[in-house]
Design a protein around this motif. Structure first.
Motif, short mmCIF file in Angstrom:
data_model
loop_
_atom_site.label_atom_id
_atom_site.label_comp_id
_atom_site.label_asym_id
_atom_site.label_seq_id
_atom_site.Cartn_x
_atom_site.Cartn_y
_atom_site.Cartn_z
N MET A 119 0.85 -1.20 0.00
CA MET A 119 0.00 0.00 0.00
C MET A 119 0.88 1.24 0.00
SD MET A 119 -2.93 1.14 2.77
CE MET A 119 -3.92 -0.31 2.44
N ASP A 120 0.63 2.15 -0.96
CA ASP A 120 1.47 3.35 -1.04
C ASP A 120 1.05 4.37 0.02
OD1 ASP A 120 -0.84 4.64 -1.98
OD2 ASP A 120 -0.27 4.31 -4.08
N ILE A 121 1.88 5.40 0.14
CA ILE A 121 1.67 6.42 1.17
C ILE A 121 0.35 7.17 0.96
CG2 ILE A 121 2.93 8.19 -0.11
CD1 ILE A 121 2.84 7.69 3.70
N PHE A 122 -0.02 7.39 -0.30
CA PHE A 122 -1.25 8.10 -0.59
C PHE A 122 -2.47 7.31 -0.09
CE2 PHE A 122 -4.83 9.09 -3.44
CZ PHE A 122 -4.93 10.47 -3.22
N ILE A 138 -2.48 5.14 2.31
CA ILE A 138 -2.47 5.16 3.78
C ILE A 138 -3.08 6.45 4.32
CG2 ILE A 138 -0.95 5.25 5.81
CD1 ILE A 138 0.95 3.38 4.30
N ILE A 139 -2.75 7.57 3.67
CA ILE A 139 -3.30 8.88 4.09
C ILE A 139 -4.81 8.89 3.91
CG2 ILE A 139 -3.37 11.35 3.53
CD1 ILE A 139 -0.39 11.14 2.84
N ILE A 140 -5.28 8.36 2.75
CA ILE A 140 -6.72 8.30 2.49
C ILE A 140 -7.42 7.46 3.54
CG2 ILE A 140 -8.49 7.48 0.90
CD1 ILE A 140 -7.19 10.04 -0.01
N LEU A 141 -6.80 6.33 3.92
CA LEU A 141 -7.37 5.43 4.91
C LEU A 141 -7.47 6.13 6.28
CD1 LEU A 141 -8.41 2.56 5.44
CD2 LEU A 141 -6.05 1.91 6.02
N ILE A 142 -6.40 6.84 6.64
CA ILE A 142 -6.38 7.56 7.93
C ILE A 142 -7.46 8.64 7.95
CG2 ILE A 142 -5.03 9.12 9.37
CD1 ILE A 142 -2.54 7.54 8.54
N TRP A 154 -10.78 7.10 8.42
CA TRP A 154 -10.95 6.66 9.81
C TRP A 154 -11.26 7.87 10.71
CZ3 TRP A 154 -8.47 7.73 14.42
CH2 TRP A 154 -8.78 6.88 15.49
N ILE A 155 -10.55 8.96 10.50
CA ILE A 155 -10.78 10.17 11.29
C ILE A 155 -12.19 10.71 11.04
CG2 ILE A 155 -10.11 12.60 11.57
CD1 ILE A 155 -7.22 11.74 11.05
N THR A 156 -12.59 10.71 9.76
CA THR A 156 -13.92 11.21 9.42
C THR A 156 -15.01 10.34 10.04
OG1 THR A 156 -13.11 12.08 7.31
CG2 THR A 156 -15.49 11.75 7.51
N LEU A 157 -14.83 9.02 9.94
CA LEU A 157 -15.80 8.10 10.51
C LEU A 157 -15.89 8.27 12.03
CD1 LEU A 157 -17.76 5.74 10.11
CD2 LEU A 157 -15.82 4.18 10.35
N THR A 158 -14.73 8.43 12.66
CA THR A 158 -14.70 8.62 14.12
C THR A 158 -15.39 9.91 14.50
OG1 THR A 158 -12.61 7.39 14.25
CG2 THR A 158 -13.20 8.81 16.13
N ALA A 159 -15.10 10.98 13.75
CA ALA A 159 -15.70 12.29 14.04
C ALA A 159 -17.21 12.25 13.87
CB ALA A 159 -15.08 13.36 13.15
N VAL A 160 -17.65 11.61 12.78
CA VAL A 160 -19.10 11.51 12.53
C VAL A 160 -19.77 10.69 13.63
CG1 VAL A 160 -20.85 10.56 10.99
CG2 VAL A 160 -18.93 11.85 10.05
N SER A 161 -19.12 9.58 14.00
CA SER A 161 -19.68 8.72 15.06
C SER A 161 -19.77 9.47 16.38
CB SER A 161 -18.82 7.47 15.23
OG SER A 161 -18.79 6.72 14.03
N PHE A 162 -18.73 10.24 16.68
CA PHE A 162 -18.72 11.00 17.93
C PHE A 162 -19.81 12.07 17.92
CE2 PHE A 162 -16.93 14.45 20.65
CZ PHE A 162 -16.98 13.76 21.86
N CYS A 163 -19.97 12.73 16.79
CA CYS A 163 -21.01 13.75 16.67
C CYS A 163 -22.40 13.14 16.82
CB CYS A 163 -20.90 14.47 15.32
SG CYS A 163 -19.49 15.58 15.19
N MET A 164 -22.58 11.96 16.23
CA MET A 164 -23.87 11.27 16.35
C MET A 164 -24.12 10.88 17.81
SD MET A 164 -23.84 8.86 12.93
CE MET A 164 -25.41 8.08 13.37
#
Length: 520
Positions: free
Chosen positions: A1-4, A6-10, A13-23
């Motif tokens: 997996m290239d660096i790009f 990995i960044i997209i995956l991170i 994950w951050i977006t999903l976590t933020a949305v879950s926390f907001c919910m």
């Protein structure tokens, strides 16, 4: 997996976590309280506020009252308490049940301690982080009952009367610092009087000479060296501000654990107080002090009563001086009662030029019927504590037919109870004659009516959770008022006296200036 990738995956994950926390936040601060309101609206004896007031709930109502020049706890009496048994409260992510009728109190009284008992969590308690093990935050166990009986004995009528001379001397010393024509801040000055009284009674008459200096950490990080009478009220005031700090209302664990500003600074100041006061208690020698009686006569260890002692100082300081201010304000607003009290004291031999210290005895105070009526009405009209410490339902239960799930938080709304117009007609009027057995107002419906329900008047709570310092507090308030009125003639701003919204209970947003017209 290239660096790009990995960044997209991170980022995903951050977006999903933020949305879950907001919910999650939406759920606990909006959806869950809304569901609770919808659920309990179908019960006609439950008052549910019209608005959700997310996310901080009742705090928003308090802020609106203050902004409109009203007492912050007036939201507890803005509806008609006569029609309801329970009010659904909401603070931050939590809803709770406020008991407002004598019927609800009677049922809860039967449920204590097996089904309902004191909530031992410290959330929402101004001094909870400071004294986590105080008697007031303990369940009704055998240990609690035994310790409570000891405090009842020490602070009972016969013991409390021995402290009258101490009370008089403290008020006398305070009056000596005033000058005719000066306007004094009554809440500040009477707060200092009440604190000095309880300190000398709890720790001994020589306590002032032994009290250590304490280092207070200010909001900017600087330190100020203070005596106890400066440090303690400032810490209590800062804890009060922190309790109503929006972030602490939303996330109460921050307040309890001392996380983030201002809680981190308050925590350090609390540790300073505990450390210095613990060392100070080792030097106490006055055998008549409450502390020495507990240690020597009742064989308690310091570590077993430390929190109780600090809790006693806090409670006695807070409740008494607010009640004194309520009385001083209302007898000026209703001068006929000032005249009645003064006439009563004159008839007891307390005249100009007399030896007040010798004349102002336990019997004189106890037999001052008009003074007693005024103090009782002050505690009804403007109770020092508007809401009780919290209770908890330890099992599923029902109160007045309303289902209370296990784990629910309950509080007694003293204000709502005292403004029930069936028990107290014209509840917004200050009428001390309500408590005069010779008055038509003493009974519901006139002289031939029925007596009020005993749980319709609960300024010190009820049952085995009733304040063990009640007799002491009443003796203290009456002694301060009697001595003050014999020595001081005062006036209050007429515009303030015209304001029917003024209240001086704990957490008041009003000030009381007393202009000292004459010192006798």
């Amino acid at each position: 997996m290239d660096i790009f990738s990995i960044i997209i995956l991170i980022l995903k994950w951050i977006t999903l976590t933020a949305v879950s926390f907001c919910m999650y936040l939406v759920w606990i601060f909006v959806v869950n309280p809304w569901n609770q309101q919808r659920k309990y609206r179908k019960y006609k004896n439950v008052y549910v506020p019209e608005r959700l007031n997310a996310p901080s709930g009742d705090l928003i109502e308090m802020e609106e009252k203050v902004a409109n020049g009203k007492f912050r706890f007036q939201y507890l009496t803005d509806f008609d308490p006569t029609k309801y048994d329970i009010r659904l409260g909401h603070l931050g992510p939590h809803t709770h049940f406020q008991l407002i009728s004598h019927r609800a109190h009677e049922e809860v009284n039967k449920l204590i301690p097996a089904v309902v008992d004191r909530h031992t969590a410290k959330f929402g308690v101004q001094f909870g982080p400071l004294i986590k093990d105080t008697l007031g935050l303990k369940r009704s166990t055998k240990m609690f009952k035994n310790k409570r009986q000891v405090f009842l004995k020490i602070l009972g009528f016969n013991y409390s009367s021995k402290y009258i001379s101490t009370m008089i001397n403290v008020v006398k010393e305070k009056i000596a610092t005033w000058q005719e024509g000066q306007e004094v801040n009554a809440l500040l000055e009477m707060g200092n009087v009440a604190l000095r009284i309880i300190v000398q009674i709890t720790f001994g008459k020589d306590a002032d000479s032994k009290m250590p200096k304490l280092s207070y950490i200010n909001p900017d990080g600087s330190k100020s060296l203070m005596n106890f009478y400066e440090f303690f009220p400032k810490l209590m005031a800062d804890l009060l501000k922190a309790e109503f700090y929006p972030l602490n209302v939303v996330f109460p664990f921050l307040f309890l654990n001392g996380w983030l500003y201002p809680n981190n600074i308050n925590k350090k100041n609390m540790l300073e107080l505990r450390s210095k006061m613990s060392s100070f208690m080792d030097t106490i020698e006055d055998k008549d002090s409450v502390y020495k009686q507990l240690v020597d006569n009742h064989k308690f260890k310091k570590e077993d009563i430390f929190d109780d002692i600090i809790g006693l100082v806090h409670a006695a300081h807070q409740t008494s001086h607010h009640t004194v201010c309520t009385v001083l304000f209302n007898i000026k607003k209703h001068p006929q009662w000032l005249e009645k009290i003064q006439k009563e004291l004159e008839d007891a031999g307390l005249t100009t030029g007399c030896d007040i210290e010798a004349k102002l005895t336990r019997d004189v105070i106890h037999e001052s019927a008009n003074l007693a009526c005024v103090v009782k009405e002050a505690l009804r009209f403007d109770p020092a504590g508007n809401l009780s410490l919290a209770y908890k339902a330890y099992k599923d239960t029902k109160i007045c037919g309303v289902p209370i799930p296990k784990g629910s938080k309950l509080m007694v709304s003293v204000s709502s109870t005292h403004y029930n117009k069936e028990q107290f007609p014209d509840p917004y009027k200050f009428k001390p004659e309500r408590f005069d057995p010779q008055s038509d107002c003493f009974y519901i419906g006139g002289s031939k009516g029925k007596a009020r329900h005993p749980l319709s008047y609960i300024p010190f709570s009820f049952s085995e959770r009733k304040c063990p310092g009640m007799i002491f507090a009443l003796m203290e308030v009456k002694t301060i008022i009697c001595y003050f009125l014999q020595r001081v003639e005062y006036s209050i701003d007429p515009n303030l006296l015209k304001d029917d919204k003024v209240r001086y209970g704990i957490f008041t947003n009003f000030q009381l200036g007393l202009k000292i017209e004459k010192i006798k």
